[in-house]
Design an enzyme around this catalytic site. Sequence first.
Site, PDB file in Angstrom:
ATOM      1  N   LYS A 284       0.766  -1.239   0.204  1.00  0.00           N
ATOM      2  CA  LYS A 284       0.147  -0.128   0.017  1.00  0.00           C
ATOM      3  C   LYS A 284       0.943   1.220  -0.018  1.00  0.00           C
ATOM      4  O   LYS A 284       0.678   2.205  -0.851  1.00  0.00           O
ATOM      5  CB  LYS A 284      -0.982   0.045   1.196  1.00  0.00           C
ATOM      6  CG  LYS A 284      -1.905   0.971   1.288  1.00  0.00           C
ATOM      7  CD  LYS A 284      -2.818   0.684   2.602  1.00  0.00           C
ATOM      8  CE  LYS A 284      -3.755   1.977   2.758  1.00  0.00           C
ATOM      9  NZ  LYS A 284      -4.582   1.899   4.034  1.00  0.00           N
TER      10      LYS A 284
ATOM     11  N   GLU B 219      10.653  -4.378   4.717  1.00  0.00           N
ATOM     12  CA  GLU B 219      10.818  -5.903   3.838  1.00  0.00           C
ATOM     13  C   GLU B 219      10.582  -6.032   2.544  1.00  0.00           C
ATOM     14  O   GLU B 219      11.187  -6.741   1.648  1.00  0.00           O
ATOM     15  CB  GLU B 219       9.965  -6.962   4.875  1.00  0.00           C
ATOM     16  CG  GLU B 219      10.140  -7.064   6.292  1.00  0.00           C
ATOM     17  CD  GLU B 219       9.341  -5.986   7.208  1.00  0.00           C
ATOM     18  OE1 GLU B 219       9.146  -4.805   6.855  1.00  0.00           O
ATOM     19  OE2 GLU B 219       9.121  -6.582   8.392  1.00  0.00           O
TER      20      GLU B 219
ATOM     21  N   GLY C 275      -5.009  -2.265   5.413  1.00  0.00           N
ATOM     22  CA  GLY C 275      -4.129  -3.318   5.168  1.00  0.00           C
ATOM     23  C   GLY C 275      -4.670  -4.614   5.146  1.00  0.00           C
ATOM     24  O   GLY C 275      -4.645  -5.313   4.242  1.00  0.00           O
ATOM     25  N   ARG C 276      -5.245  -4.635   6.492  1.00  0.00           N
ATOM     26  CA  ARG C 276      -5.764  -6.179   6.661  1.00  0.00           C
ATOM     27  C   ARG C 276      -7.217  -6.602   6.237  1.00  0.00           C
ATOM     28  O   ARG C 276      -7.650  -7.629   6.356  1.00  0.00           O
ATOM     29  CB  ARG C 276      -5.587  -6.551   8.180  1.00  0.00           C
ATOM     30  CG  ARG C 276      -6.192  -5.339   9.043  1.00  0.00           C
ATOM     31  CD  ARG C 276      -5.798  -5.225  10.467  1.00  0.00           C
ATOM     32  NE  ARG C 276      -6.049  -3.991  11.216  1.00  0.00           N
ATOM     33  CZ  ARG C 276      -5.525  -2.991  11.201  1.00  0.00           C
ATOM     34  NH1 ARG C 276      -4.432  -2.744  10.466  1.00  0.00           N
ATOM     35  NH2 ARG C 276      -5.996  -2.034  11.984  1.00  0.00           N
TER      36      ARG C 276
ATOM     37  N   GLU D 142      -4.348  -7.059  15.320  1.00  0.00           N
ATOM     38  CA  GLU D 142      -3.747  -5.900  14.613  1.00  0.00           C
ATOM     39  C   GLU D 142      -4.782  -4.781  14.803  1.00  0.00           C
ATOM     40  O   GLU D 142      -4.729  -3.717  14.964  1.00  0.00           O
ATOM     41  CB  GLU D 142      -3.066  -5.940  13.400  1.00  0.00           C
ATOM     42  CG  GLU D 142      -2.306  -4.686  13.064  1.00  0.00           C
ATOM     43  CD  GLU D 142      -1.660  -4.742  11.540  1.00  0.00           C
ATOM     44  OE1 GLU D 142      -0.394  -5.172  11.715  1.00  0.00           O
ATOM     45  OE2 GLU D 142      -2.059  -4.313  10.679  1.00  0.00           O
TER      46      GLU D 142
ATOM     47  N   HIS E  69      -4.230 -33.377  17.926  1.00  0.00           N
ATOM     48  CA  HIS E  69      -3.382 -34.153  18.153  1.00  0.00           C
ATOM     49  C   HIS E  69      -1.867 -33.300  18.701  1.00  0.00           C
ATOM     50  O   HIS E  69      -0.927 -33.680  18.863  1.00  0.00           O
ATOM     51  CB  HIS E  69      -2.424 -35.295  17.025  1.00  0.00           C
ATOM     52  CG  HIS E  69      -3.705 -35.925  16.647  1.00  0.00           C
ATOM     53  ND1 HIS E  69      -3.857 -37.142  17.281  1.00  0.00           N
ATOM     54  CD2 HIS E  69      -4.677 -35.771  15.768  1.00  0.00           C
ATOM     55  CE1 HIS E  69      -4.762 -38.051  16.504  1.00  0.00           C
ATOM     56  NE2 HIS E  69      -5.460 -37.236  15.717  1.00  0.00           N
TER      57      HIS E  69
ATOM     58  N   LYS F 103       9.668  -0.806  14.524  1.00  0.00           N
ATOM     59  CA  LYS F 103       9.984  -0.600  13.185  1.00  0.00           C
ATOM     60  C   LYS F 103      11.377   0.623  13.302  1.00  0.00           C
ATOM     61  O   LYS F 103      12.143   0.498  12.894  1.00  0.00           O
ATOM     62  CB  LYS F 103       9.141  -0.003  12.387  1.00  0.00           C
ATOM     63  CG  LYS F 103       8.215  -0.768  11.786  1.00  0.00           C
ATOM     64  CD  LYS F 103       7.438  -0.120  10.480  1.00  0.00           C
ATOM     65  CE  LYS F 103       6.252  -1.025  10.177  1.00  0.00           C
ATOM     66  NZ  LYS F 103       5.291  -0.173   9.393  1.00  0.00           N
TER      67      LYS F 103
END
Length: 545
Positions: free
Chosen positions: A206, A212, A266-267, A353, A384, A509
């Site tokens: 965005k 990253e 974003g999410r 978030e 399990h 950050k």
Amino acid sequence: MAAALWTDLKGQVSKMKSTHLRTLMADQVRNDAMYVASGQMVLDYSRQKVDTETMSKLFELADKAGVEQKKQQMFSGQKINETEGRAVLHCALRAPRSASIAVDGQNVVPEVWKVLDAMKGFSDKVRSGEWKGFTGKALTDVVCIGIGGSYLGVEFVYEALKTDPEAAAAASGRKLRFLANVDPIDVQRALEGLNPETTLVVIISKTFTTAETMLNAKTVKAWLVKAMGEDCVAKHVVACSTALDKTKAFGIDSNNVFGFWDWVGGRFSVWSAVGVLALSLQYGFGVVNSFLEGGHAMDEHFQKAAAKDNLPLILGLLDVWNGSLLGYEGVAILPYCQALLRFVPHIQQLDMESNGKGVQMDGTPVAVPTGAINFGEPGTNGQHSFYQLMHQGRVVPSHFIGFAKSQNPVELPGEAVTNHDELMSNFFAQPDALALGKTSEELKVDGISEKLIPHKTFTGDRPSLSLLLPVCNAFWLGQLLAMYEHRTATIGWLLNVNSFDQWGVELGKVLAKEVRGYLSQARKGSADDSKFLPPTKKLLAKYLA
Ligand code: F6P
């Protein structure tokens, strides 16, 4: 926050804490009231620690907290993300062409469809081979570079459709890979076995500033350029972003940038170019359009259904009841469907978030615990692993998600049930085991020795809800995800926090930037470590040595 109501609900807390689910579930009128449907999707919340009085009070809480008004403000494009001064309109991304939704007096739907049409056009060309790579070969493989909201939702939908017969047929001969982590190992894994000449790179960001993503984008661009030279970029690199100046500076042709808008968080962005482009390249636009239609169907349900039938509202209320009032810290999300293997990581980001916040809209602290630890795994694998703790250790309210039909129906001659029925037997059994438990009296009747009785006792009284959908295809995935998005928004409105900002990711950050500067200097010779904590200095020295 409606303080009096929260106090009133505390009375319900003591009542419910002292009433076992065995007792609650003996009331069939109550159970029937907790079985609700939206079309073919069913929610059964009879295994929650609530009675009908608790639910009335929770619905009243939603009323007093203004959930209805806040919902309408969201759907009508008001700037409800107050700390960033933005509207929250991911629902506009899945609205039909004929809809009208305004931000600052301007209908955004035509813009949304302009980009959707462009992505359909582009993905059709790539898929048909009309759009060729720099050396004239068809682009059969796609690498998506992005992180967080610019990655998790896309990967979830990609994985969920990989075994859907219609989507799988459409994806024949194509590969889709993801590169999210800045760890160089992830570069190696993402590019493993790919040929640069047949690979299209989609950079999804965005802001087009995320550290990253930018480093990974440069690394993969270098991989392409090394194989084909600088001029290949126009044919092999496209972007999905709101920052058109930055995509240009990166060297991407503006015709190859698919935009979206600041009102897409974003999410919540998988419905925008963030998800639509890559998924259309893999599965074709038609499949992705069904996903958008599913999302829109859930928007309609959320807006129109009465409170007692409103699935996202009920999910949100129950999560607040369990997390902020009963005090349970986690929520396990347990899809009985291997195709949903990346659903939980996406919901984790979506919810944690959004609602991992400590202050209300006006900046004052929230009086009750906020945010839940969302975690989970597909069943039966989770059984399990961590279910032991859920049955005999901590109480973890759980969401069981199942489908009536499998993407891959298998029936073996001689087996009592189909493979899907075997899976679903567990989907139906686990919630009852959690709710009812097993008493020492029952164990005695079973002939269990005195010594083992404490070890084999299950206290039960552990809440869960069950969601049953028809089949895991694009349309129902759209409904499922939009329902969880509205659940998240509802939780935020009930707690009066801003679910749409994420300041909590900033501090780490900033500190990473300081460490990065220090490492860069240290690699060149000497650097000043005085600004770091003594244990950090010690570890840094060990790392550099
Ligand atoms: O994790 C923080 C975050 O800002 C997310 O909200 C966002 O989805 C992600 O980073 C990626 O941001 P961008 O799309 O700008 O690269």
